[in-house]
Design a protein around this motif. Structure first.
Motif, PDB file in Angstrom:
ATOM      1  N   UNK A 144      -2.376   1.510 -12.817  1.00  0.00           N
ATOM      2  CA  UNK A 144      -3.005   2.793 -12.495  1.00  0.00           C
ATOM      3  C   UNK A 144      -3.988   3.241 -13.567  1.00  0.00           C
ATOM      4  N   UNK A 145      -3.768   2.754 -14.788  1.00  0.00           N
ATOM      5  CA  UNK A 145      -4.761   3.058 -15.824  1.00  0.00           C
ATOM      6  C   UNK A 145      -6.088   2.384 -15.510  1.00  0.00           C
ATOM      7  N   UNK A 162       0.818  -1.217   0.000  1.00  0.00           N
ATOM      8  CA  UNK A 162       0.000   0.000   0.000  1.00  0.00           C
ATOM      9  C   UNK A 162       0.849   1.263   0.000  1.00  0.00           C
ATOM     10  N   UNK A 163       1.901   1.284   0.821  1.00  0.00           N
ATOM     11  CA  UNK A 163       2.654   2.529   1.006  1.00  0.00           C
ATOM     12  C   UNK A 163       3.871   2.660   0.088  1.00  0.00           C
ATOM     13  N   UNK A 164       4.478   1.548  -0.308  1.00  0.00           N
ATOM     14  CA  UNK A 164       5.730   1.635  -1.060  1.00  0.00           C
ATOM     15  C   UNK A 164       5.635   1.146  -2.499  1.00  0.00           C
ATOM     16  N   UNK A 165       4.747   0.201  -2.771  1.00  0.00           N
ATOM     17  CA  UNK A 165       4.673  -0.353  -4.127  1.00  0.00           C
ATOM     18  C   UNK A 165       3.597   0.357  -4.935  1.00  0.00           C
ATOM     19  N   UNK A 166       2.360   0.211  -4.542  1.00  0.00           N
ATOM     20  CA  UNK A 166       1.261   0.802  -5.320  1.00  0.00           C
ATOM     21  C   UNK A 166       0.830   2.168  -4.787  1.00  0.00           C
ATOM     22  N   UNK A 180      10.684  -8.178  -4.677  1.00  0.00           N
ATOM     23  CA  UNK A 180      10.000  -8.932  -5.725  1.00  0.00           C
ATOM     24  C   UNK A 180       9.059  -8.068  -6.552  1.00  0.00           C
ATOM     25  N   UNK A 181       8.598  -6.976  -5.969  1.00  0.00           N
ATOM     26  CA  UNK A 181       7.599  -6.139  -6.648  1.00  0.00           C
ATOM     27  C   UNK A 181       8.207  -5.143  -7.619  1.00  0.00           C
ATOM     28  N   UNK A 182       9.519  -5.192  -7.805  1.00  0.00           N
ATOM     29  CA  UNK A 182      10.149  -4.293  -8.777  1.00  0.00           C
ATOM     30  C   UNK A 182       9.657  -4.560 -10.191  1.00  0.00           C
ATOM     31  N   UNK A 183       9.168  -5.770 -10.434  1.00  0.00           N
ATOM     32  CA  UNK A 183       8.679  -6.111 -11.768  1.00  0.00           C
ATOM     33  C   UNK A 183       7.214  -5.803 -11.990  1.00  0.00           C
TER      34      UNK A 183
END
Length: 481
Positions: free
Chosen positions: A466-467, A380-384, A456-459
């Motif tokens: 967001x679209x 929630x805070x760092x990835x999306x 792992x979420x770098x990809x």
């Protein structure tokens, strides 16, 4: 209507929403309401029982209070930051996990969450029956009655739970301020001199670590509840104010009751929470202790409603992943009835001595929840960064998929990394043994799961997601195209 139940769009006082999105037009409430909600939610007998642990391990009163305070402050930090998810997403807490684990992959934390809800509900009904002198006699009559009252509260839903918690906060503060003053005035805050055959209480590093971890884990366990009760707030509420309101309410009540529990446990042999409150209250005048116990029972009934409400939401979300359900008022009522019946069955069948092993049961459930809270908060805070395609979260086959390997891998490896640090009645990990039973598993789980999920979420193609994030659920006419 800040101090009453807000009618649904159909005019009924029974809440209409369950696992679906809450439209902007139905948002209401104030940020400050979160403070008393979480104060009363944490001002319950199991919280005070947590304060009993330190003296039983040889820790002095002052060190018990210090360890509990530090642990609560750390644990509440993680719990309170979930509060911001409710108004931004308009969804209950656990359905948000679909974005990290997939609609079906989230079944792992869902299962642990339902066990925690039902476990606490069972524990609370037994304590409530004890508090009004109904245990173990007449349980066939009173268990169903007490559970039924909590289910009725949960059926009416979100707004009634908030109203009850606000009024309870006033009553609890007044009554337990008197009880606390009486107890401290009678016993003091210093550690008593033990009997000839009793242990000397003082500094004990493993005990201090155990109390710190237990206090932190206890408040972290509330992370699965938070957005259920913030999702009706307007989407533009201040995040710092909201987090502060949740933090202050949950932390203050926990520190207060755990400290009181330490005082009573250190001074009363084989302390029982109900009898200890009754004794302390009767120091004021005969009968006040009984009144204080009944007030504590009212708080238990309210939190039983909260537990039933959360179990219903989580259970319905899990079922929806495998067989789509329509989030109607009928679904809420049916789900709550099932939760009530399951809780009643467990409460009636469980052996009387189960209370002695309940801490281990809850601690084991927390082990399953800690990697979840790390993954959920990092996402929630760092990835999306709070941007989700809400319409796809509420669909079992949305863009987040049915199984999300990143969240599942981070969760699994974080849990496995915790095992050597476990400290349970039936298993003590090798690292915990080196710490003489000290349990730091929650720190390991938070760090490993959180850091691994971030890596792992770098990809993840956040831009493409967001679209989709501009799309709204069908039940939000103000945002749907």
């Amino acid at each position: 209507m800040p101090d009453s139940v807000q009618p649904s769009p159909t005019g009924s006082v029974i809440e209409a929403h369950s696992i679906d999105f809450v439209p902007e037009s139905e948002r209401h409430g104030k940020v400050w309401h979160q403070g008393p909600f979480w104060f009363a939610g944490n001002f319950v007998l199991p919280t005070m029982v947590t304060g009993f642990i330190g003296p039983s391990l040889g820790l002095s009163v002052s060190y018990c209070i210090l360890a509990s305070t530090l642990g609560v402050c750390v644990g509440t930090f993680f719990m309170a930051f979930h509060a911001n998810q409710g108004p931004r997403m308009g969804l209950p807490q656990m359905i948000q996990s679909r974005a990290q684990f997939g609609s079906r992959g989230a079944i792992v934390p869902f299962a642990a969450t339902v066990f925690v809800y039902v476990g606490f509900l069972v524990f609370d009904v037994i304590l409530a029956a004890q508090g009004i002198g109904l245990y173990p006699e007449a349980t066939l009559l009173w268990y169903p009655l007490l559970i039924a009252v909590s289910i009725v509260i949960a059926v009416i839903g979100h707004d009634l739970l908030h109203v009850v918690q606000r009024w309870l906060t006033i009553l609890l503060v007044v009554v337990f301020a008197v009880v606390t003053i009486a107890a401290v005035g009678h016993f003091g805050l210093s550690t008593p001199v033990p009997a000839e055959d009793g242990p000397m209480l003082g500094w004990n590093a493993p005990a201090f670590l155990a109390v710190f971890s237990l206090a932190a884990g206890y408040n972290i366990s509330y992370a699965v509840y938070v957005s259920d009760y913030t999702r009706y707030l307007p989407a533009n509420v201040s995040a710092p104010k909201l987090i502060a309101a949740v933090y202050s309410g949950a932390a203050f009540s926990a520190v207060w009751l755990m400290a009181l529990g330490a005082v009573l446990s250190a001074n009363i042999a084989d302390a029982d929470p109900i009898e200890a409150i009754r004794f302390s209250g009767n120091l004021v005048f005969p009968g006040f202790g009984t009144f204080a116990v009944l007030v504590a029972v009212l708080a238990l009934l309210s939190i039983m409603g909260v537990n039933a409400y959360g179990a219903m939401l989580t259970g319905a979300t899990a079922v929806d992943a495998f067989r789509g359900v329509t989030p109607t008022r009928r679904l809420r009522v049916a789900g709550l009835v099932i939760v009530g019946l399951v809780s009643l069955l467990v409460a009636l069948l469980i052996p009387e001595h189960y209370l002695g092993s309940f801490n281990s049961f809850v601690l084991l459930m927390l082990y399953f929840l800690i990697p979840w809270t790390a993954v959920n908060l990092v996402d929630f805070y760092l990835v999306r960064r709070g941007r989700y395609a809400i319409a796809d979260i509420v669909k079992a086959d949305g863009i987040y998929g049915r199984w999300s390997w990143r969240g599942l891998l981070a969760y699994t490896l974080g849990f496995l990394a915790m095992i050597p640090f476990f400290s349970l009645s039936f298993y003590v990990g090798p690292v915990a043994e080196l710490l003489d039973g000290g349990d730091l598993s929650f720190v390991v789980g938070l760090v490993v799961s959180g850091a691994l999920y971030l890596a792992l979420s770098r990809g993840v193609d956040v831009t493409a997601e967001r679209r989709h994030a501009t799309s709204a659920p069908a039940n939000d006419p103000e945002r749907a195209s």
